[in-house]
Design an enzyme around this catalytic site. Structure first.
Site, PDB file in Angstrom:
ATOM      1  N   CYS A  83       0.402  -0.954   0.254  1.00 32.14           N
ATOM      2  CA  CYS A  83      -0.206  -0.153   0.229  1.00 32.14           C
ATOM      3  C   CYS A  83       0.820   1.261  -0.259  1.00 32.14           C
ATOM      4  O   CYS A  83       0.383   1.924  -0.845  1.00 32.14           O
ATOM      5  CB  CYS A  83      -0.569   0.534   1.613  1.00 32.14           C
ATOM      6  SG  CYS A  83      -0.102   0.363   2.336  1.00 32.14           S
ATOM      7  N   HIS A 122      -1.646   0.852   7.166  1.00 31.13           N
ATOM      8  CA  HIS A 122      -2.436   1.144   5.940  1.00 31.13           C
ATOM      9  C   HIS A 122      -2.491   2.651   5.110  1.00 31.13           C
ATOM     10  O   HIS A 122      -2.956   3.645   5.769  1.00 31.13           O
ATOM     11  CB  HIS A 122      -3.348   0.187   5.701  1.00 31.13           C
ATOM     12  CG  HIS A 122      -4.389   0.533   4.332  1.00 31.13           C
ATOM     13  ND1 HIS A 122      -3.594  -0.650   3.368  1.00 31.13           N
ATOM     14  CD2 HIS A 122      -5.221   1.005   3.776  1.00 31.13           C
ATOM     15  CE1 HIS A 122      -4.758  -0.342   1.490  1.00 31.13           C
ATOM     16  NE2 HIS A 122      -5.264   0.908   2.422  1.00 31.13           N
ATOM     17  N   ASP A 139      -7.780   3.818  -3.644  1.00 32.41           N
ATOM     18  CA  ASP A 139      -6.944   2.808  -2.456  1.00 32.41           C
ATOM     19  C   ASP A 139      -6.518   2.181  -3.156  1.00 32.41           C
ATOM     20  O   ASP A 139      -7.578   1.052  -3.574  1.00 32.41           O
ATOM     21  CB  ASP A 139      -7.797   2.743  -1.669  1.00 32.41           C
ATOM     22  CG  ASP A 139      -6.221   2.144  -1.055  1.00 32.41           C
ATOM     23  OD1 ASP A 139      -5.680   1.342  -0.871  1.00 32.41           O
ATOM     24  OD2 ASP A 139      -7.260   0.615   0.338  1.00 32.41           O
TER      25      ASP A 139
END
Length: 299
Positions: A83, A122, A139
């Site tokens: 991420c 994250h 995302d």
């Protein structure tokens, strides 16, 4: 002195995700910061650049999140990332086009039993479009359940995507993962699997500085208990399915609800799948074959 966004070669990025041909519908040649461009970029990105944590798996920390380093790895070297890398690269791209990008942080609760609040490991993005009041959650780095399209930053609104439905809800303090008393306004990103809404991560709209990403990335790529250190992981989105690899287990979840699972029996099979199905240059990850062999032997 160049700004970070000046270090991203937009043309090379667009070629990497297959959006360099302006003659095809939905493919911007000189992108303008519109919702249509944002949607095209997100969809193409998740289908072209695999989520993967192979560097931590072979003992290489993810310690450089500068845009030029992320571009070198994920564009030039035909690799993916997790991420902090995926959303870091996309943030630089979006800023270079003219979007307002606010980095956020999340606490992953996906597939976790009730218990203590997890760390913020994250990264996600809050994206604004010039001239519009609406904002979007973007995302491209959650792996097996990465949203394949931008999501409106709106509460209690189920949002269909190319694959599943997603929604953002306020955290219920009586739920499995109670509200952190030190953080007001905590939200939950959820995905609908069958008839059940499942939480993916908790987050707030509070902007996070770059140092928070560096700390989270170092922890996720070096902590012995991290799933990226413990096992080989990869994921990618196709037009109609999700493809996930966890060690020797290859799983494909189809949009119509079908799931196909295959256990790969050798290091050679795993390397071939990473190359052929996930588009990862496995030769760029030194020590991968040996680490896989060790894991299969001990697993």
């Amino acid at each position: 002195m160049l700004a970070d966004t000046d270090l991203v070669d937009l043309g090379r990025y667009l070629r990497r995700i297959g959006l360099d041909d302006a003659t095809e519908p939905g493919r911007p040649a000189s992108p303008r910061p519109t919702f249509e461009t944002l949607s095209a970029l997100v969809t193409a990105h998740v289908r072209a650049i695999s989520f993967e944590g192979l560097d931590p798996y072979v003992g290489i920390p993810v310690a450089d999140l500068a845009p030029q380093a992320l571009q070198h790895k994920m564009i030039d070297r035909r690799r993916g990332g997790f991420c902090f890398e995926q959303n870091g690269l996309l943030a630089a791209v979006l800023e270079s086009i003219g979007y307002d990008v606010v980095p956020l942080a999340g606490r992953v609760v996906w597939m976790r039993d009730p218990g203590p609040m997890p760390a913020e490991t994250h990264k996600l993005l809050n994206v604004g479009i010039p001239g519009e009041s609406s904002r979007y959650i973007v995302d491209v780095g959650f792996g097996g359940c990465t949203p394949p399209n931008p999501l409106r930053f709106a509460l209690d609104e189920p949002q269909p995507t190319d694959l599943e439905e997603f929604r953002i809800v306020a955290v219920d303090p009586t739920g499995n993962h109670p509200l952190d008393p030190e953080v007001a306004g905590q939200l939950s990103m959820q995905v609908r699997i069958g008839d059940e809404w499942r939480p993916m991560y908790l987050f707030t709209p509070v902007p996070r500085p770059p140092i928070d990403s560096l700390v989270g990335s170092w922890f996720a790529s070096t902590y012995p208990g991290s799933r990226f250190v413990a096992g080989a992981t990869a994921a990618i989105v196709t037009e109609s399915s999700r493809l996930n690899l966890a060690g020797p287990q290859l799983t494909e979840h189809h949009r119509d609800g079908r799931t196909a699972k295959t256990t790969l029996g050798s290091v050679g099979e795993i390397l071939a799948v990473l190359d052929d199905r996930f588009g990862i240059d496995v030769d760029d990850c030194p020590g991968l074959a040996g680490r896989l062999a060790e894991s299969l032997l001990n697993g």
